[in-house]
Enzyme design. Structure first.
Site, short mmCIF file in Angstrom:
data_model
loop_
_atom_site.label_atom_id
_atom_site.label_comp_id
_atom_site.label_asym_id
_atom_site.label_seq_id
_atom_site.Cartn_x
_atom_site.Cartn_y
_atom_site.Cartn_z
N SER A 31 38.36 31.68 36.45
CA SER A 31 37.28 31.86 36.59
C SER A 31 36.28 31.01 35.24
O SER A 31 37.57 31.15 33.95
CB SER A 31 36.87 33.21 35.88
OG SER A 31 36.25 34.06 37.16
N HIS A 62 33.65 30.63 40.88
CA HIS A 62 34.62 29.70 42.09
C HIS A 62 34.25 29.27 42.98
O HIS A 62 32.94 29.87 43.86
CB HIS A 62 35.36 31.60 42.81
CG HIS A 62 35.94 32.13 41.34
ND1 HIS A 62 37.58 32.32 41.45
CD2 HIS A 62 35.89 32.68 40.32
CE1 HIS A 62 37.56 32.72 40.46
NE2 HIS A 62 37.07 33.02 39.68
N HIS A 84 40.00 38.04 45.43
CA HIS A 84 40.71 38.70 44.88
C HIS A 84 41.46 39.72 45.07
O HIS A 84 40.25 39.98 46.53
CB HIS A 84 40.06 38.97 43.43
CG HIS A 84 39.13 38.38 42.93
ND1 HIS A 84 38.12 37.21 42.11
CD2 HIS A 84 39.93 37.87 41.10
CE1 HIS A 84 38.70 35.70 42.14
NE2 HIS A 84 39.35 36.33 40.98
N TYR A 86 40.05 42.88 44.56
CA TYR A 86 38.80 43.72 45.18
C TYR A 86 37.09 42.70 45.25
O TYR A 86 36.04 44.12 45.53
CB TYR A 86 38.32 43.89 43.11
CG TYR A 86 37.35 42.29 42.49
CD1 TYR A 86 36.21 41.78 43.21
CD2 TYR A 86 38.30 42.00 41.70
CE1 TYR A 86 36.01 40.71 42.22
CE2 TYR A 86 38.14 40.40 41.39
CZ TYR A 86 36.55 40.21 41.49
OH TYR A 86 36.50 38.53 41.29
N GLU A 87 37.85 41.73 46.02
CA GLU A 87 36.89 41.28 47.43
C GLU A 87 37.05 41.58 48.31
O GLU A 87 35.89 41.97 49.51
CB GLU A 87 36.60 39.85 47.18
CG GLU A 87 36.35 39.43 45.61
CD GLU A 87 36.56 37.78 46.41
OE1 GLU A 87 36.11 37.29 46.67
OE2 GLU A 87 37.50 37.55 45.21
N ALA A 114 41.12 33.64 33.70
CA ALA A 114 40.52 33.92 32.64
C ALA A 114 40.75 35.42 32.39
O ALA A 114 41.00 36.55 33.40
CB ALA A 114 38.62 34.80 33.18
N MET A 212 42.75 40.48 36.64
CA MET A 212 42.15 40.69 38.18
C MET A 212 42.85 40.02 39.02
O MET A 212 42.35 40.13 40.52
CB MET A 212 40.48 40.94 38.39
CG MET A 212 40.25 42.60 37.83
SD MET A 212 38.19 42.45 37.55
CE MET A 212 37.87 42.66 36.50
N SER A 213 43.77 39.25 38.76
CA SER A 213 44.44 37.92 39.46
C SER A 213 45.71 38.28 39.19
O SER A 213 46.27 38.43 38.60
CB SER A 213 43.61 37.42 39.94
OG SER A 213 43.94 36.12 38.28
N ASN A 236 37.78 37.11 26.37
CA ASN A 236 36.88 38.43 26.08
C ASN A 236 38.14 39.64 25.30
O ASN A 236 39.09 39.26 26.31
CB ASN A 236 35.90 39.04 26.87
CG ASN A 236 36.54 39.84 28.23
OD1 ASN A 236 36.70 39.03 28.36
ND2 ASN A 236 36.95 40.67 27.84
N HIS A 248 30.54 39.43 32.35
CA HIS A 248 30.72 37.90 33.74
C HIS A 248 30.53 36.55 33.44
O HIS A 248 31.17 35.92 32.52
CB HIS A 248 30.43 38.40 35.05
CG HIS A 248 31.45 37.67 35.70
ND1 HIS A 248 32.63 36.97 36.22
CD2 HIS A 248 31.24 35.94 37.07
CE1 HIS A 248 32.89 36.16 36.60
NE2 HIS A 248 32.28 35.67 36.71
N1 HPA Z 1 39.43 42.85 31.90
C1 HPA Z 1 39.76 42.67 32.97
N2 HPA Z 1 39.68 41.36 32.96
C2 HPA Z 1 38.79 40.12 32.79
C3 HPA Z 1 38.42 40.51 31.47
C4 HPA Z 1 39.16 41.53 30.95
O1 HPA Z 1 38.43 42.11 30.01
N3 HPA Z 1 38.56 39.68 31.41
C5 HPA Z 1 38.35 38.14 31.94
N4 HPA Z 1 38.89 38.89 33.40
#
Ligand code: HPA
Length: 279
Positions: A31, A62, A84, A86-87, A114, A212-213, A236, A248
């Site tokens: 991302s 993406h 991912h 989650y998709e 990310a 998440m990846s 973050n 996001h």
């Molecule tokens: N948590 C999960 N996935 C992420 C985060 C997060 O804080 N930041 C970017 N991808």
């Protein structure tokens, strides 16, 4: 329906038909980090939709494009965006691009993502080498019958993130005057971000980063004997560390901010990985 090996072979041939280049290094850009693919020379670009059986990314940020080109003198295959769990994709589908890489002759991958920073020594925008992961996604891309053409039933994961690659990445970061941390990545299902209690738990079990990846890709890559270098961008700080909701938008903005140093690091490590990929 063809088995995964045959589908990966078909997809690989369809990609390689579009370029005379024969990359041995594959990259996955997470991302907000996709810009690197725009800087390649002699580039052949194809959307995932054009590659047979390839999963299509739905996440914002993406591009969903495979680019084969040269980074300096190094031929590379770059995935601009990934899919991912989650998709709604299965673990096998998430890992399918690694299978395609394997059939294309890729010997090493650079996986980027990310991530939320759990380790309090990190700051937003930090780059972190992944030393190891904790797969909390509740699944594994190797479930089901094992296909011995890819690898063994029970692949070793003690050296999943190649130590020599981590060393050379640290050296190149040093030359560029960049700080490069090292940490453990916890992979969660998402798509909701974590609660502060979940982050406290993840810190307790030894995680420095959360995302998440990546974990499935690493498992499938190791299954095939592909070596892995993985780098997270701390877009973050994780939930509950600062008194601010996660978004996001923030993830994308931080990716944009670190882009220059991140791409410089990639450019520096690729020639050194190339020298090693054949060995
Ligand atoms: N948590 C999960 N996935 C992420 C985060 C997060 O804080 N930041 C970017 N991808």
């Amino acid at each position: 329906m063809d088995d995964q090996f045959t589908r990966a072979e078909t997809a690989a041939q369809s990609v390689l038909r579009r370029t005379p280049l024969r990359p041995e290094i594959g990259l996955v850009l997470g991302s907000g980090l996709g810009g690197f693919a725009d800087s390649l020379s002699e580039a052949a670009r194809m959307s995932y939709a054009e590659i047979p059986a390839f999963p299509r990314s739905t996440a914002i940020g993406h591009a969903g494009q495979m680019v084969i080109g040269k980074a300096g003198d190094v031929p590379v295959a770059v995935m601009q965006g990934r899919v991912h769990l989650y998709e709604g994709y299965s673990a096998q589908e998430v890992a399918f691009p690694m299978r395609v890489f394997g059939r294309m002759g890729i010997r090493a991958v650079v996986l980027t993502n990310a991530a939320g920073g759990i380790n309090l020594n990190y700051q937003q925008g930090a780059l972190v080498l992944i030393r190891d992961h904790i797969n909390l996604q509740g699944s594994n891309p190797l479930t089901g019958p094992n296909d011995d053409r890819f690898g063994v039933r029970f692949p070793d994961m003690t050296q999943a993130y190649a130590r020599p690659y981590r060393k050379l990445a640290r050296e190149e970061a040093g030359k560029l005057g960049m700080t490069l941390h090292e940490g453990v990545y916890a992979a969660l299902l998402g798509p909701s971000y974590e609660t502060p209690a979940e982050i406290a738990y993840l810190r307790t079990i030894g995680a420095d980063l959360v995302g998440m990846s990546t974990a499935f890709e690493v498992i499938a890559a190791r299954h095939m004997g592909i070596k892995v270098l993985a780098i997270s961008c701390v877009t973050n700080m994780a939930a509950g560390i600062v008194d601010q909701p996660l978004s996001h938008q923030e993830v994308m903005e931080t990716g944009e901010r670190v882009k220059t140093s991140f791409e410089a690091l990639l450019r520096a490590v690729l020639p050194r990985m190339q020298n090693d990929a054949g060995s």
